[in-house]
Motif scaffolding. Structure first.
Motif, PDB file in Angstrom:
ATOM      1  N   HIS A   7       0.815  -1.215   0.000  1.00 18.58           N
ATOM      2  CA  HIS A   7       0.000   0.000   0.000  1.00 18.58           C
ATOM      3  C   HIS A   7       0.848   1.264   0.000  1.00 18.58           C
ATOM      4  O   HIS A   7       1.906   1.344   0.617  1.00 18.58           O
ATOM      5  CB  HIS A   7      -0.939   0.018   1.212  1.00 18.58           C
ATOM      6  N   ASP A   8       0.337   2.247  -0.693  1.00 25.87           N
ATOM      7  CA  ASP A   8       0.895   3.590  -0.769  1.00 25.87           C
ATOM      8  C   ASP A   8       1.080   4.188   0.633  1.00 25.87           C
ATOM      9  O   ASP A   8       0.128   4.323   1.398  1.00 25.87           O
ATOM     10  CB  ASP A   8      -0.095   4.420  -1.595  1.00 25.87           C
ATOM     11  N   THR A   9       2.329   4.526   0.964  1.00 25.70           N
ATOM     12  CA  THR A   9       2.628   5.299   2.181  1.00 25.70           C
ATOM     13  C   THR A   9       3.619   6.398   1.807  1.00 25.70           C
ATOM     14  O   THR A   9       4.704   6.510   2.377  1.00 25.70           O
ATOM     15  CB  THR A   9       3.222   4.413   3.295  1.00 25.70           C
ATOM     16  N   THR A  10       3.235   7.213   0.839  1.00 28.52           N
ATOM     17  CA  THR A  10       4.141   8.229   0.310  1.00 28.52           C
ATOM     18  C   THR A  10       4.579   9.230   1.372  1.00 28.52           C
ATOM     19  O   THR A  10       5.737   9.657   1.404  1.00 28.52           O
ATOM     20  CB  THR A  10       3.459   8.980  -0.850  1.00 28.52           C
ATOM     21  N   TYR A  11       3.652   9.606   2.260  1.00 30.72           N
ATOM     22  CA  TYR A  11       3.901  10.746   3.139  1.00 30.72           C
ATOM     23  C   TYR A  11       4.030  10.367   4.607  1.00 30.72           C
ATOM     24  O   TYR A  11       3.430   9.391   5.076  1.00 30.72           O
ATOM     25  CB  TYR A  11       2.753  11.754   3.025  1.00 30.72           C
ATOM     26  N   SER A  12       4.777  11.197   5.326  1.00 30.33           N
ATOM     27  CA  SER A  12       4.698  11.197   6.781  1.00 30.33           C
ATOM     28  C   SER A  12       3.381  11.867   7.170  1.00 30.33           C
ATOM     29  O   SER A  12       2.702  12.473   6.329  1.00 30.33           O
ATOM     30  CB  SER A  12       5.866  11.984   7.377  1.00 30.33           C
ATOM     31  N   ARG A  13       3.027  11.782   8.439  1.00 29.58           N
ATOM     32  CA  ARG A  13       1.778  12.408   8.878  1.00 29.58           C
ATOM     33  C   ARG A  13       1.818  13.919   8.641  1.00 29.58           C
ATOM     34  O   ARG A  13       0.859  14.512   8.141  1.00 29.58           O
ATOM     35  CB  ARG A  13       1.536  12.115  10.362  1.00 29.58           C
ATOM     36  N   SER A  14       2.926  14.566   8.960  1.00 31.45           N
ATOM     37  CA  SER A  14       3.002  16.019   8.802  1.00 31.45           C
ATOM     38  C   SER A  14       2.944  16.417   7.329  1.00 31.45           C
ATOM     39  O   SER A  14       2.295  17.405   6.966  1.00 31.45           O
ATOM     40  CB  SER A  14       4.275  16.562   9.448  1.00 31.45           C
ATOM     41  N   ALA A  15       3.600  15.641   6.456  1.00 32.72           N
ATOM     42  CA  ALA A  15       3.556  15.951   5.024  1.00 32.72           C
ATOM     43  C   ALA A  15       2.157  15.733   4.473  1.00 32.72           C
ATOM     44  O   ALA A  15       1.677  16.510   3.634  1.00 32.72           O
ATOM     45  CB  ALA A  15       4.566  15.092   4.272  1.00 32.72           C
ATOM     46  N   TYR A  16       1.479  14.687   4.960  1.00 31.76           N
ATOM     47  CA  TYR A  16       0.126  14.415   4.475  1.00 31.76           C
ATOM     48  C   TYR A  16      -0.834  15.548   4.829  1.00 31.76           C
ATOM     49  O   TYR A  16      -1.705  15.913   4.028  1.00 31.76           O
ATOM     50  CB  TYR A  16      -0.394  13.097   5.051  1.00 31.76           C
ATOM     51  N   ASP A  17      -0.671  16.118   6.008  1.00 32.68           N
ATOM     52  CA  ASP A  17      -1.560  17.206   6.413  1.00 32.68           C
ATOM     53  C   ASP A  17      -1.488  18.386   5.445  1.00 32.68           C
ATOM     54  O   ASP A  17      -2.444  19.150   5.307  1.00 32.68           O
ATOM     55  CB  ASP A  17      -1.205  17.668   7.828  1.00 32.68           C
TER      56      ASP A  17
END
Length: 405
Positions: A325-335
């Motif tokens: 599964h796609d996990t491109t971002y950290s939590r902060s980047a995703y926000d």
């Protein structure tokens, strides 16, 4: 109990080569010098695999294969054909008869050994050839996880091969398959953004006469799918058009449905990503793989409250042995990048716990992510699982790594 292999060839030196190719793997062998006694030998020896020449005294291997596979007791008997004949018609007939592979002589013992191992294995092998996106990165910046864009190979028992996406990683895969004289495979596109298609023109098996390639992808019609693939080649974008393909290529439209294949099933579900995009699920004998390379899980504030489309995706992935599964971002980047079509480790942890998956491969690493960044996303996944009372095996996708199920 060792697997049994029956060698049928009228040339002593060829049988010796085949024998050397198998000895390290501990198979039980029996040899024949003609096709005359092949069916009797099968009845007496009960082999798991027959490796046979096409033309031999007193008959041919393809006809014997057809007769044996028409009988209920030997309908699933595996065949590998070995021949100096390189005619397209011979290869097609051999595959249509049920052959797992067609190898042209001369070949290296290592090549035959690998083909035999793939044919006889009971395992599902999942190999990562590319896991970056949406653009590849040069080797100097790729780190230990690799820099090629998405391409994942799934090899099922009986040497049935599915390739998910055709990013830059498919180049090395294609070179390897040509060395194996591969004859039949399927390429399954999740969507047509450049990082998932840019390797297709360089995939050498498409240019080999006798190969059979099925191309699956989301589209409104077969004509629409063909047009999408043509758009990747020719015109202003590539110097060669798909008319250069010498393999037999069939286009299969993917919608939300299940394809029932011999011995396994392939299912698709629309994913959350700009443009029409699907995720795939392969099921075989109680084991399964879900591939969702580009998917933004629609979780409000990333809370583990699944409903609507999010719940539907969790049901699609329910109980899978391996979730890629796609996990491109950290939590902060995703926000900062909600709506861009990609997920963070915390969201995928919520999905993995809800769906009760066996293990997770964290995929689609951002091109700017260093090894440390990727490992931090992995830690966010682990922490989010622990917060939900779960301990799920997970690791970042790494080029060249094979996961066996």
């Amino acid at each position: 109990m060792p697997k049994r292999v029956l060698l049928s060839d009228d040339h002593d030196e060829t049988r010796a080569l085949k024998r050397r190719a198998r000895e390290p793997d501990g198979y039980e062998l029996r040899e024949l010098g003609s096709a005359a006694g092949l069916e009797k030998a099968v009845a007496e020896f009960s082999p798991d695999l027959v490796v046979t020449d096409i033309l031999m005294p007193c008959g041919d291997g393809i006809s014997a294969c057809k007769r044996l596979r028409a009988a209920p007791a030997t309908a699933d008997l595996a065949f590998i054909f070995v021949s100096a004949k390189g005619f397209d018609a011979d290869q097609r007939e051999a595959l249509a008869a049920g052959g797992a592979a067609y190898l042209m002589t001369p070949f290296r013992p290592e090549t035959l050994r690998e083909v035999v191992r793939e044919t006889l294995t009971d395992k599902i092998a999942v190999r990562v050839w590319g896991c970056r996106g949406p653009i590849s990165v040069p080797e100097a910046a790729a780190g230990k996880y690799g820099g090629n864009t998405p391409c994942v190979e799934v090899v099922l028992p009986g040497r049935r091969r599915l390739i998910f996406d055709a990013g830059t990683g498919i180049l090395l895969l294609g070179n390897r398959l040509v060395a194996q004289s591969l004859s039949k495979l399927a390429i399954c596109f999740t969507h047509y953004h450049g990082d998932h298609t840019q390797g297709l023109p360089f995939f050498k098996p498409l240019y080999v006469p006798g190969n059979v390639v099925e191309i699956y992808g989301p589209a409104d019609s077969s004509e629409s799918l063909t047009k999408k693939i043509k758009g990747e080649m020719g015109g202003d974008y590539f110097p060669v058009s798909i008319e250069a393909f010498q393999a037999s290529v069939d286009f299969v439209v993917v919608t939300e449905r299940t394809f029932e294949m011999p011995g396994y099933s392939l299912s698709a579900l629309y994913a959350f990503h700009p443009g029409r995009t699907v995720a795939y699920r392969v099921d075989l004998g109680g084991r399964s793989v879900v591939y969702a390379s580009d998917n933004e899980l629609p979780l409000a504030n990333l809370e583990p409250e699944f409903s609507g489309e999010a719940l539907r995706f969790a049901e699609f992935a329910a109980g899978t042995s391996l979730l890629i599964h796609d996990t491109t971002y950290s939590r902060s980047a995703y926000d900062q990048k909600r709506g861009w079509g990609h997920s963070c480790g915390e969201a995928v942890a919520a999905l993995a716990v809800q769906a009760e998956v066996g293990q997770v491969c964290l995929f689609h690493h951002d091109p700017d992510s260093t090894d440390a960044d990727i490992e931090a996303i992995h830690q966010e996944f682990v922490d989010a699982c622990a917060a939900r009372g779960a301990d799920i095996l997970a690791a970042p996708a790494t080029e060249g790594v094979t996961i066996e199920l």
